[in-house]
Design a protein around this motif. Structure first.
Motif, PDB file in Angstrom:
ATOM      1  N   ARG A 162       0.829  -1.212   0.000  1.00  0.00           N
ATOM      2  CA  ARG A 162       0.000   0.000   0.000  1.00  0.00           C
ATOM      3  C   ARG A 162       0.859   1.256   0.000  1.00  0.00           C
ATOM      4  NH1 ARG A 162      -3.754  -3.058   3.002  1.00  0.00           N
ATOM      5  NH2 ARG A 162      -2.763  -2.581   4.983  1.00  0.00           N
TER       6      ARG A 162
ATOM      7  N   LEU B 241      -6.259  10.140  -4.675  1.00  0.00           N
ATOM      8  CA  LEU B 241      -5.409   8.992  -4.379  1.00  0.00           C
ATOM      9  C   LEU B 241      -6.021   8.103  -3.299  1.00  0.00           C
ATOM     10  CD1 LEU B 241      -2.739   7.513  -4.813  1.00  0.00           C
ATOM     11  CD2 LEU B 241      -1.685   9.117  -3.215  1.00  0.00           C
ATOM     12  N   SER B 242      -6.526   8.714  -2.229  1.00  0.00           N
ATOM     13  CA  SER B 242      -7.136   7.942  -1.140  1.00  0.00           C
ATOM     14  C   SER B 242      -8.377   7.201  -1.624  1.00  0.00           C
ATOM     15  CB  SER B 242      -7.503   8.859   0.024  1.00  0.00           C
ATOM     16  OG  SER B 242      -6.344   9.398   0.592  1.00  0.00           O
TER      17      SER B 242
ATOM     18  N   ARG C  42       0.854   3.922  -2.964  1.00  0.00           N
ATOM     19  CA  ARG C  42       0.584   5.326  -2.634  1.00  0.00           C
ATOM     20  C   ARG C  42       1.706   6.217  -3.162  1.00  0.00           C
ATOM     21  NH1 ARG C  42      -2.203   8.760   0.194  1.00  0.00           N
ATOM     22  NH2 ARG C  42      -3.687   7.305   1.046  1.00  0.00           N
TER      23      ARG C  42
ATOM     24  N   GLY D 108       1.069   8.413  -6.363  1.00  0.00           N
ATOM     25  CA  GLY D 108       1.121   9.808  -5.927  1.00  0.00           C
ATOM     26  C   GLY D 108       2.154  10.616  -6.689  1.00  0.00           C
TER      27      GLY D 108
ATOM     28  N   LEU E   6      -7.124   4.197  -3.846  1.00  0.00           N
ATOM     29  CA  LEU E   6      -6.579   3.097  -3.057  1.00  0.00           C
ATOM     30  C   LEU E   6      -7.652   2.424  -2.211  1.00  0.00           C
ATOM     31  CD1 LEU E   6      -3.122   4.558  -2.019  1.00  0.00           C
ATOM     32  CD2 LEU E   6      -3.631   2.885  -3.807  1.00  0.00           C
ATOM     33  N   GLY E   7      -8.580   3.212  -1.678  1.00  0.00           N
ATOM     34  CA  GLY E   7      -9.681   2.641  -0.910  1.00  0.00           C
ATOM     35  C   GLY E   7     -10.543   1.716  -1.750  1.00  0.00           C
TER      36      GLY E   7
ATOM     37  N   GLU F   3      -4.605  14.229  -2.857  1.00  0.00           N
ATOM     38  CA  GLU F   3      -4.743  13.263  -1.756  1.00  0.00           C
ATOM     39  C   GLU F   3      -6.144  12.642  -1.754  1.00  0.00           C
ATOM     40  OE1 GLU F   3      -4.003  10.746   1.256  1.00  0.00           O
ATOM     41  OE2 GLU F   3      -2.521  11.886   0.127  1.00  0.00           O
ATOM     42  N   PHE F   4      -7.162  13.447  -2.010  1.00  0.00           N
ATOM     43  CA  PHE F   4      -8.529  12.933  -2.092  1.00  0.00           C
ATOM     44  C   PHE F   4      -8.651  11.876  -3.194  1.00  0.00           C
ATOM     45  CE2 PHE F   4     -12.522  13.253  -4.497  1.00  0.00           C
ATOM     46  CZ  PHE F   4     -13.409  12.770  -3.559  1.00  0.00           C
TER      47      PHE F   4
END
Length: 190
Positions: free
Chosen positions: A114, A150-151, A118, A122, A154-155, A147-148
């Motif tokens: 992870r 990317l998160s 990331r 990123g 990944l989520g 960041e939003f």
């Protein structure tokens, strides 16, 4: 001569990656040592360390292919303002490496993977964010938007893998874009 060296390097790296994946599936990541990997790959310790610093570095080496594919998808997407879907590479990579991702789920190897995902995704996003966000100042800083995105990516990827891939990579990439793009366009007025 250079092609022969490149071929040997590629072959050695592939032997080490294959040994790592096979051993993860057999024993789990946490219990593996570099010695286990080099024994399985039938390469010397100095050869291993000529290519990788440790087993985490070897595990993350597969992220380079993903980062290249992701960046290529992004370049083509922004050049055509359409296809291919820029996040499709992420879901395809996970689909192609499903055994590895599943074997790592919930363990230290998953944390390494992870973090590697990331970082690699990123880095590409940070280089390419100017291609899809306007230059003018807006209410949200670019790094918050990145960041939003990317998160969320990944989520969704982790959920998809944990839920046994209930949708195709293409469907996942499409759903991500349908959720993410309208919100970014609204905030940035594009």
């Amino acid at each position: 001569m250079g092609d022969t060296v490149d071929r040997r390097v590629r072959r050695t790296r592939e032997l080490l990656r294959r040994a790592l994946v096979d051993l993860i599936l057999e024993r789990g990541y946490d219990r593996l040592t570099v010695q286990d990997i080099i024994d399985r790959a039938d390469v010397g310790r100095s050869t291993f360390y000529a290519h990788y610093t440790d087993k985490d570095d070897l595990l993350l080496s597969g992220m380079e292919d993903l980062a290249r594919a992701f960046e290529e998808h992004m370049e083509r997407h922004f050049a055509t303002r359409g296809h291919p879907n820029p996040v499709l590479a992420v879901f395809q990579h996970a689909d192609q490496q499903r055994d590895l991702y599943k074997a790592l789920a919930g363990k230290r190897g998953a944390e390494v993977m992870r973090a590697g995902l990331r970082r690699r995704i990123g880095e590409v996003g940070a280089r390419r964010i100017h291609g899809f966000l306007p230059d003018q100042d807006v209410a949200l800083p670019r790094e918050v938007t990145l960041e939003f995105l990317l998160s969320a990516l990944l989520g969704l990827l982790i959920w998809w893998l944990d839920d046994d891939l209930p949708y195709t990579p293409e469907q996942m990439a499409d759903m991500y874009m349908r959720l993410a793009v309208p919100s970014v366009r609204t905030v940035y007025g594009i």
